[in-house]
Design an enzyme around this catalytic site. Structure first.
Site, PDB file in Angstrom:
ATOM      1  CG  ASP A 169      56.644  15.278  22.842  1.00 17.92           C
ATOM      2  OD1 ASP A 169      57.629  15.343  23.605  1.00 17.92           O
ATOM      3  OD2 ASP A 169      56.585  14.489  21.887  1.00 17.92           O
TER       4      ASP A 169
ATOM      5  CD  GLU B 252      60.260   9.820  30.339  1.00 18.00           C
ATOM      6  OE1 GLU B 252      61.368   9.544  29.828  1.00 18.00           O
ATOM      7  OE2 GLU B 252      59.700  10.922  30.206  1.00 18.00           O
TER       8      GLU B 252
END
Length: 260
Positions: free
Chosen positions: A57, A144
């Site tokens: 990623d 997050e």
């Protein structure tokens, strides 16, 4: 039960058994790491290397990428940062996904969620910046706590968090025809997600231990196991992830995703 769009249920059947129990039948001692790691962790028998399919990623911070080398190194997929909040876009997203596509690496965009703007504002922004052609795999919602953010450290209650996530993901599923993947961290999952979103695939960050040890009753489709990996074709350190299934399962899922 909420409706599952075509192409999602088959992945449950392919990787549904890929929990920690799967490792009881795998001999791991002779398995070498697929990629180098500048800060390797001791995962014991539950090591990422028992999963044969690995990917990366990335975001603008990875700089110039030699995608041909990345493909040759054995990278099987790439999650690429596309947007953040309601008004920020990664300046290298369009370049990265087109180059990944050119060398045949399956790819998908991800959105970093901010709880200081609404789900609809963020879905509108994502849709405005992310073309359907940029995703072989389902789009990703990255949730997050933004503890170091200079602009948004808001922490809503769990019910609000889940409602906003659901609204955002519903918008993307309707627009793109693919049910989003949820990326999350240990603390955010503990605070908001335990026991919820069971009909979604999860991408879990767990860089010091196997997800079965750090997440409460959560199966995963992808496991982010390091942020200090070394991948040929990328300068500097790279996040590396494992797909919780066999190469055959991976190929079947990618093919199914591209039918939608």
């Amino acid at each position: 039960m909420r409706r599952l769009i075509p192409g999602i249920l088959p992945l449950f059947l392919l990787i549904g058994g890929c929990t920690s129990a799967s490792y009881d039948f795998v001999q791991t001692a002779s398995i070498s790491p697929k990629f180098k790691d500048t800060d390797p962790q001791d995962f014991g028998d539950l090591k990422p290397q028992v999963h044969p399919v690995h990917g990366i990623d990335i975001s603008k911070w990875n700089g110039d990428i030699d995608w041909a080398k990345v493909k040759q190194s054995g990278v099987s997929f790439a999650f690429i940062k596309a947007t953040e909040g309601k008004d920020s876009a990664d300046p290298r997203f369009q370049e990265y996904w087109r180059q990944a596509n050119a060398v045949g690496i399956p790819h998908a965009p991800y959105h970093f969620y901010y709880f200081c703007s609404t789900a609809d504002q963020q879905a509108d922004w994502f849709i405005a910046n992310v073309p359907r052609a940029s995703m072989d795999l389902p789009p990703v919602l990255d949730v997050e706590w933004n503890g170091e953010s200079k602009t948004c450290r808001t922490r809503p209650d769990p019910e609000t968090v889940r409602a906003e996530m659901q609204r955002f993901m519903d918008r993307l599923e309707i627009h793109y025809g693919k049910r989003p993947i949820i990326y999350t961290s240990v603390d955010f999952h503990r605070d908001n997600l335990v026991g919820h979103f069971r009909h979604y695939h999860f991408w879990l960050r767990s860089v010091a231990a196997h997800p079965s040890k750090t997440y409460d009753q959560r199966r995963y489709a992808f496991w982010q196991y390091t942020s200090t990996g070394v991948v040929p074709g990328i300068k500097g350190l790279t996040d590396i992830n494992a797909f919780a299934g066999s190469p055959k399962a991976w190929q079947a899922w990618v093919a199914q995703m591209n039918k939608n």
